[in-house]
Enzyme design. Structure first.
Site, PDB file in Angstrom:
ATOM      1  N   SER A 144      35.988  -8.414  -2.921  1.00  0.00           N
ATOM      2  CA  SER A 144      36.389  -7.291  -2.075  1.00  0.00           C
ATOM      3  C   SER A 144      35.810  -6.007  -2.627  1.00  0.00           C
ATOM      4  CB  SER A 144      37.922  -7.192  -2.046  1.00  0.00           C
ATOM      5  OG  SER A 144      38.348  -5.955  -1.490  1.00  0.00           O
ATOM      6  N   TYR A 157      45.303  -6.069  -7.690  1.00  0.00           N
ATOM      7  CA  TYR A 157      44.391  -6.668  -6.716  1.00  0.00           C
ATOM      8  C   TYR A 157      42.951  -6.284  -7.007  1.00  0.00           C
ATOM      9  CZ  TYR A 157      42.101  -7.674  -2.268  1.00  0.00           C
ATOM     10  OH  TYR A 157      41.235  -8.146  -1.313  1.00  0.00           O
TER      11      TYR A 157
END
Length: 272
Positions: A144, A157
């Site tokens: 990501s 994350y």
């Protein structure tokens, strides 16, 4: 060598219940590869498996396993011990919270590390060894843009996605000349059910049927991934992601973090 010969006869897709995972599984089946579908929810996995069997000649196997559990990788290895898995896709790991690090118990961050770092590392170690012995195979790890710099509300994350990117790059360095393609896909904003749920909960879209503004279609992401399986180690997916990565590369690390902080504040809205 055909796609199925190089990467088959079986692929394993972790995070296959919806979004990019389900789409990647369909793409593999369309190319003649049987698919093991892994996710938590058996009913949803059964739906994806039925769609694949009805639309292709591929066989399927479903494994309802929570990737947060400490024995997840071992359970997957045991359940596929009778299969020749020539392709591994790991696309689990979305963050539904987007909250400050201290707003949740530490167990939430620990679960993120388990699911996004430990399990893909364990699965790569298990499945890559026979791929190297055969001299063929493929591994795709979904990353990501959140892993390109530290950002508020995605502390654990973003860190796990940075791990995924560097892990894929290092694995590519070791395996690409042994016949095993390794690709780290760095996704930007993508129109997945998880993103719709998050933006709907924050009032940014009015309905779960609405496409989040600026989100790339899953079909485009998957098409670009398949077109670049041999072009590792890292692929920034989509023109917007490539432009963002190029812009971040021109900044100091502090400037990049400050930019992410501004984006996080904008995403949370003025009342946060």
């Amino acid at each position: 060598m055909t796609f199925a010969t190089k990467y088959g006869p079986w692929a394993l897709v972790a995070g296959a219940s919806d979004g990019v995972g389900a789409a990647f599984a369909h793409g593999l089946a369309d190319r003649g590869i049987n698919v093991v579908l892994v996710a938590r929810r058996q009913a949803v996995l059964d739906e994806v498996a039925a769609e694949i069997r009805n639309g292709t000649s591929a066989s399927t196997r479903t494994l309802a396993i929570d990737l947060v559990e400490p024995n997840a990788a071992a359970a997957i290895a045991a359940a596929t011990s009778d299969l020749e898995v020539g392709f591994l896709v790991y696309c689990a790991g979305a963050d539904p919270n987007f909250e400050p690090f201290l707003a949740n118990p530490i167990e939430v961050a620990e679960a993120m590390v388990q699911r996004n770092c430990m399990v893909p590392m364990q699965l790569c170690h298990h499945f890559a060894a026979p791929m190297v012995e055969r001299g063929r195979g493929g591994i795709v790890l979904f990353g990501s843009g959140a892993g390109l710099a530290g950002g508020a509300n995605m502390v654990a994350y973003g860190a796990t996605k940075a791990f995924d990117m560097v892990f894929a790059e290092a694995l590519w360095a070791e395996l690409h000349d042994k016949g095993v393609d390794v690709l780290g896909l760095i996704l930007g904003k993508t129109d997945t059910p998880a993103l719709r749920q998050l933006e709907h909960s924050r009032g940014q879209i009015a309905s779960l049927d609405e496409v989040p503004p600026g989100a790339a279609p899953v079909a485009e992401v998957i098409a670009e991934a398949f077109d670049n399986l041999g072009n590792g180690p890292t692929l920034m997916v989509g023109d917007m992601m490539r432009a963002a990565a190029q812009m971040l590369a021109s900044l100091t690390r502090k400037q990049a973090v400050e930019l992410f902080a501004q984006a996080a504040a904008a995403a949370m809205g003025p009342d946060k």
